[in-house]
Design a protein around this motif. Structure first.
Motif, mmCIF file in Angstrom:
data_model
loop_
_atom_site.group_PDB
_atom_site.id
_atom_site.type_symbol
_atom_site.label_atom_id
_atom_site.label_comp_id
_atom_site.label_asym_id
_atom_site.label_seq_id
_atom_site.Cartn_x
_atom_site.Cartn_y
_atom_site.Cartn_z
ATOM 1 N N SER A 280 0.837 -1.198 0.000
ATOM 2 C CA SER A 280 0.000 0.000 0.000
ATOM 3 C C SER A 280 0.872 1.247 0.000
ATOM 4 O O SER A 280 1.896 1.306 0.698
ATOM 5 N N LYS A 282 -0.043 4.058 1.277
ATOM 6 C CA LYS A 282 -0.186 4.505 2.665
ATOM 7 C C LYS A 282 0.029 3.282 3.550
ATOM 8 O O LYS A 282 -0.849 2.413 3.638
ATOM 9 N N GLN A 284 -0.153 2.365 6.545
ATOM 10 C CA GLN A 284 -1.088 1.944 7.584
ATOM 11 C C GLN A 284 -2.199 1.050 7.033
ATOM 12 O O GLN A 284 -2.807 0.264 7.758
ATOM 13 N N TYR A 285 -2.441 1.160 5.707
ATOM 14 C CA TYR A 285 -3.482 0.335 5.109
ATOM 15 C C TYR A 285 -3.067 -1.128 5.021
ATOM 16 O O TYR A 285 -3.908 -1.999 4.817
ATOM 17 N N ILE A 288 -4.749 -3.515 7.619
ATOM 18 C CA ILE A 288 -6.142 -3.980 7.504
ATOM 19 C C ILE A 288 -6.184 -5.498 7.609
ATOM 20 O O ILE A 288 -5.400 -6.206 6.970
ATOM 21 N N GLN A 367 -5.598 0.520 -5.737
ATOM 22 C CA GLN A 367 -5.309 1.187 -4.462
ATOM 23 C C GLN A 367 -6.253 2.371 -4.245
ATOM 24 O O GLN A 367 -6.565 2.717 -3.103
ATOM 25 N N SER A 372 -6.020 2.962 -0.237
ATOM 26 C CA SER A 372 -4.642 2.862 0.239
ATOM 27 C C SER A 372 -3.632 3.598 -0.630
ATOM 28 O O SER A 372 -2.451 3.651 -0.311
ATOM 29 N N TYR A 379 -11.658 5.944 2.697
ATOM 30 C CA TYR A 379 -12.045 4.567 3.021
ATOM 31 C C TYR A 379 -13.528 4.438 3.321
ATOM 32 O O TYR A 379 -14.126 3.379 3.144
ATOM 33 N N TYR A 429 -11.709 -1.021 8.848
ATOM 34 C CA TYR A 429 -10.802 0.042 8.403
ATOM 35 C C TYR A 429 -10.425 0.956 9.577
ATOM 36 O O TYR A 429 -9.252 1.315 9.733
ATOM 37 N N LEU A 433 -6.634 1.807 10.995
ATOM 38 C CA LEU A 433 -6.070 3.118 10.728
ATOM 39 C C LEU A 433 -5.933 3.990 11.964
ATOM 40 O O LEU A 433 -5.283 5.044 11.908
#
Length: 434
Positions: A280, A282, A284-285, A288, A367, A372, A379, A429, A433
């Motif tokens: 991803s 990002k 942090q995604y 998930i 994405q 992401s 999201y 999500y 996150l």
């Protein structure tokens, strides 16, 4: 003594005119040997009836025939690992320079680095050129030199830069008399590379003035099928991006133009951030907790989710190798949000099925729907697969074409209830996150 030659290596540029690297090779001072390499590392991962391989092969045979009939030359076709083929060529010919056009995907950049190193060890220059895009790499960046990660400012600077320059069209076809004078260059059959002719056909593209002028008003309605089908032709270079951009400008359609710029936006994102092929954008995604239910994934692949617009899109993809862009967004969102299946599963399935598969655009768009990526859909934006019908296929014409059983008793029940799936996705999500 061997005759000194230059080589032009066809890749994502399967045309004889307005081809930058080919033009540069032909304007050198030596005869040019054109080649194409069927890369065994790539081909071994594909289905044996892959329509794209058939399309590439048939396109090359047409180019070979043109060169044989009109210019007493041809294109040498080879099969194997590109580095091994270049070693063979160095043994067989007195090569002055190898020319080709840039390719920006991670595998391609690694491959070209290795081949460039090998050629330099043999005192052979490896000259590569920008051809498949108008702007590449660091040509459209912020004032501080960093890449844009939001489309709109990128698009605005792209247009501003474009308008400040003169777009050159390369008259490659007028220099074909500089090709090597040999018609019996190495040839291959599809069976030689382990493939069979596909039943699917890559569609011809349409860029009529009418299509471009009405693009904005018609592009969101899949039943109208008024998209250009340019995707595979831009992907494999059977058409010049410069000529297509000129057409869109001539018809004064900003929306059509901007779709072409999206393609370049995603290309430069993948080039700057090659890790996004599998991770991803990002990070942090990647926290998930995807459900990744294989039975539900198979139902999605087969167009058996019980949601008619989703199923119609997946069946169109499976049968034709094409899916309307509006429906691509819906099926992608449904997989990631409703079923909580990793976007990489969907990206991989599209990579296998889509005739116009391009890694940069496919990864970028997957994405986007997963939330992401760069400039992604938030999201919490979750398409309702039923209200999408009301908006984009109100008369059910698209659904009736690709999922005609949607009103029959045998049609699958919805795989998941929309409201429940939406709330579940929001919760999963948020947990990842926060």
């Amino acid at each position: 003594m061997k005759q000194p030659i230059n080589i032009f290596w066809f890749r994502r540029d399967l045309r004889l005119d307005d081809n930058v690297g080919f033009y540069e090779a032909l304007n050198g001072n030596l005869p040019v040997l054109p080649i194409f390499i069927f890369d065994s590392d790539i081909l071994q991962k594909l289905p044996k009836t892959d329509a794209r391989v058939t399309f590439i092969y048939q396109t090359l045979q047409k180019l070979r025939s043109t060169l044989q009939n009109k210019h007493s030359s041809s294109i040498g076709l080879y099969y194997g690992k590109p580095l091994d083929i270049h070693k063979q060529l160095v043994d067989s010919y007195d090569i002055n320079t190898v020319y080709t056009n840039h390719d920006y995907e991670p595998y391609a950049t690694k491959r070209d680095t290795e081949i460039g190193h090998f050629l330099s060890q043999n005192a052979i220059p490896f000259q590569t050129y920008k051809d498949q895009v108008i702007f590449e790499k660091d040509e459209i960046v912020k004032k501080d030199g960093t890449p844009y990660m939001v489309y709109t400012p990128y698009m605005k600077l792209w247009k501003q830069t474009f308008r400040s320059q003169k777009l050159k069209i390369f008259d490659t076809a007028n220099h074909l008399n500089n090709l090597i004078n040999q018609v019996d260059l190495p040839d291959l059959n599809l069976s030689d590379i382990g493939f069979e002719t596909s039943d699917q056909k890559v569609a011809s593209y349409t860029v009529t003035p009418s299509l471009i002028q009405h693009y904005e008003s018609t592009r969101n309605f899949p039943a109208k099928d008024t998209t250009s089908r340019l995707g595979p032709h831009l992907r494999f270079g059977t058409v010049s991006i410069r000529k297509i951009v000129n057409k869109s400008i001539a018809e004064n359609n900003e929306i059509f133009w901007q779709e072409l710029i999206w393609r370049e936006f995603f290309t430069q994102i993948l080039w700057h951030f090659p890790h996004t092929e599998t991770k991803s954008f990002k990070p942090q995604y990647d926290r998930i907790e995807w459900r990744n239910n294989e039975i539900e994934f198979k139902a999605w692949c087969n167009g058996e989710t019980g949601y008619p617009l989703v199923d119609a899109g997946m069946r169109q993809l499976n049968e034709t190798g094409f899916m309307h862009n509006r429906v691509r967004m819906l099926v992608g969102s449904f997989l990631c949000k409703h079923l909580l299946i990793d976007w990489r599963w969907g990206e991989s399935y599209f990579a296998e099925k889509l005739h116009d598969y391009d890694m940069a655009s496919n990864v970028g768009n997957w994405q986007w729907v997963a939330g992401s990526g760069v400039d992604a859909s938030p999201y919490f934006r979750i398409f309702n697969p039923m209200t999408q019908i009301e908006k984009f296929d109100k008369q059910l014409n698209y659904i009736k074409t690709w999922a005609p059983d949607f009103q029959e008793l045998t049609y699958p029940r919805p795989i998941v209830e929309h409201k429940f799936a939406r709330e579940r996705a929001l919760q999963v999500y948020k947990e990842a996150l926060n």
